[in-house]
Design an enzyme around this catalytic site. Structure first.
Site, mmCIF file in Angstrom:
data_model
loop_
_atom_site.group_PDB
_atom_site.id
_atom_site.type_symbol
_atom_site.label_atom_id
_atom_site.label_comp_id
_atom_site.label_asym_id
_atom_site.label_seq_id
_atom_site.Cartn_x
_atom_site.Cartn_y
_atom_site.Cartn_z
ATOM 1 N N ASP A 7 -3.940 2.435 -1.771
ATOM 2 C CA ASP A 7 -5.208 3.144 -1.645
ATOM 3 C C ASP A 7 -6.413 2.229 -1.823
ATOM 4 O OD1 ASP A 7 -4.065 5.569 -1.078
ATOM 5 O OD2 ASP A 7 -4.195 6.361 -3.115
ATOM 6 N N GLY B 119 -0.446 -4.740 -4.989
ATOM 7 C CA GLY B 119 0.879 -5.149 -5.456
ATOM 8 C C GLY B 119 1.816 -5.427 -4.301
ATOM 9 N N ASP C 147 3.003 6.409 -3.731
ATOM 10 C CA ASP C 147 1.933 7.276 -4.223
ATOM 11 C C ASP C 147 0.736 7.354 -3.274
ATOM 12 O OD1 ASP C 147 1.084 4.681 -4.593
ATOM 13 O OD2 ASP C 147 0.403 4.956 -6.651
ATOM 14 N N ARG D 103 -5.831 -9.525 -6.196
ATOM 15 C CA ARG D 103 -6.904 -8.561 -6.430
ATOM 16 C C ARG D 103 -8.232 -9.254 -6.120
ATOM 17 N NH1 ARG D 103 -3.604 -4.077 -6.951
ATOM 18 N NH2 ARG D 103 -1.928 -4.556 -8.427
ATOM 19 N N ASP E 186 5.505 2.482 -5.308
ATOM 20 C CA ASP E 186 5.351 3.745 -6.040
ATOM 21 C C ASP E 186 5.403 4.989 -5.151
ATOM 22 O OD1 ASP E 186 5.080 2.251 -8.309
ATOM 23 O OD2 ASP E 186 2.909 2.470 -8.476
ATOM 24 N N ARG F 31 3.082 3.862 -12.035
ATOM 25 C CA ARG F 31 1.937 4.044 -12.930
ATOM 26 C C ARG F 31 1.209 5.355 -12.674
ATOM 27 N NH1 ARG F 31 -2.357 -0.584 -12.394
ATOM 28 N NH2 ARG F 31 -2.501 0.407 -10.333
ATOM 29 N N THR G 25 3.570 0.054 -0.877
ATOM 30 C CA THR G 25 3.594 0.111 -2.337
ATOM 31 C C THR G 25 4.906 0.731 -2.777
ATOM 32 O OG1 THR G 25 2.656 1.180 -4.300
ATOM 33 C CG2 THR G 25 2.270 2.257 -2.207
#
Length: 320
Positions: A104, A12, A130, A73, A128, A172, A126
């Site tokens: 990741d 992303g 995360d 992707r 997020d 997410r 990212t």
């Protein structure tokens, strides 16, 4: 001496990726290296969608969101055959090192390339936040500020109509955007995967606050929990207060990166090139206690990141 390196963005998009690419390109050029930009992530690496870059290639991009190298992707790259194709393309062009800006999944691809002898360095990008090995990921600050600004605007309507606004923010796999946005916006409650929640308890708190004069409420929901429309419907039924759900969506990924995202991305991009210059690969650049460090990719992928439950509880304690 490393003579040629490549840089790509994968997964992303995140505000600040362009700042990282700019830092990689210009740092490498200052060290006498040739730099190649790989378009559309690992898809471009396999298909040879690669172009040589110079100082002007990254002019006027530090302030832009998204990624000038594009991203995609790549299911084929999840196979060893796809990884070998990418490595063969690098060998054909003489690319000895690769900087990968992503999450990741992107780092797992970098680890696979590293196993074939490519010097790969990952930079965490990212919104997020995360990625477990780092305190901070490129794009996180911009995404939070965007979410905060949108919730602030939405609150005006919520206040005008004495309404419950259930706002779903991105995240997410983690609730980091949700908890920070919730605190910054003075949310009545925050709903994330990391902390158990009970809609009856949330509804009762709203009724108590309404009895004390409060007329409108904001509930922040992390994308990983979802069901925002159902949550809004349930709260309306339990409280008798009109409730609406708003899903902020991909708008949080866009926009000009904040100062922090530009600075951290620049520091990480510079550091990544320095590692490759030393012949070091299979590493992920990270930010720990405001210092740029690096970890073995496999070690980085195995780490676990804590959720800030204390911040979550602070929001609950001071929401009135």
């Amino acid at each position: 001496m490393i003579k040629k390196i490549g840089v790509l963005t994968s997964g992303g998009d995140a505000p600040g990726m362009n700042a990282a690419v700019r830092a990689v390109v210009r740092t490498a050029l200052s060290k006498g290296m040739e730099v190649y930009g790989v378009k559309r992530g690992y898809v471009g690496l396999i298909n040879g969608d690669i172009e040589k870059m110079d100082e002007r290639s990254v002019s006027d991009i530090i302030h832009r969101g998204g990624t000038v190298l594009y991203t995609a992707r790549c299911p084929e790259f999840r196979t060893m055959e796809g990884v070998k194709k990418a490595k063969a393309k690098c060998d054909e062009l003489g690319i000895e090192g690769l900087v990968v800006v992503g999450g990741d999944g992107s780092f797992r691809g970098a680890a696979d390339l590293s196993s074939l002898g490519m010097l790969c360095i990952g930079i965490p990008g990212t919104i997020d936040n995360d990625i477990t090995c780092t305190d901070y990921t490129i794009g996180f600050d911009t995404a939070m500020n965007t979410a905060m600004e949108l919730v602030d605007k939405l609150r005006d309507t919520s206040q005008s109509h004495d309404r419950i606004s259930v706002v779903e923010v991105m995240g997410r796999g983690a609730g980091h955007i949700a908890v920070n946005t919730g605190v910054a916006c003075g949310a009545t409650d925050i709903i994330t995967q990391e902390v158990p929640y009970d809609l009856d308890d949330i509804a009762n708190k709203m009724l108590e606050k309404k009895a004390n004069g409060k007329q409108n409420f904001v509930v922040i929901v992390a994308e990983g929990v979802g069901h925002s429309t159902e949550i809004a419907t349930a709260l309306q039924e339990k409280t008798g207060i009109e409730a609406r759900a708003t899903i902020l969506g991909h708008v949080q990924r866009g926009g000009n990166p904040t100062l922090r995202d530009r600075v951290e991305a620049t520091k990480m991009g510079h550091y990544a090139v320095e590692l490759i210059e030393q012949g070091i690969g299979n590493r992920v650049v990270a930010l720990k206690e405001d210092k740029v460090v690096d970890y073995d990719i496999q070690e980085a992928l195995s780490m676990k990141k804590a959720y800030d439950e204390k911040l979550h509880k602070i929001c609950e304690q001071i929401a009135y």
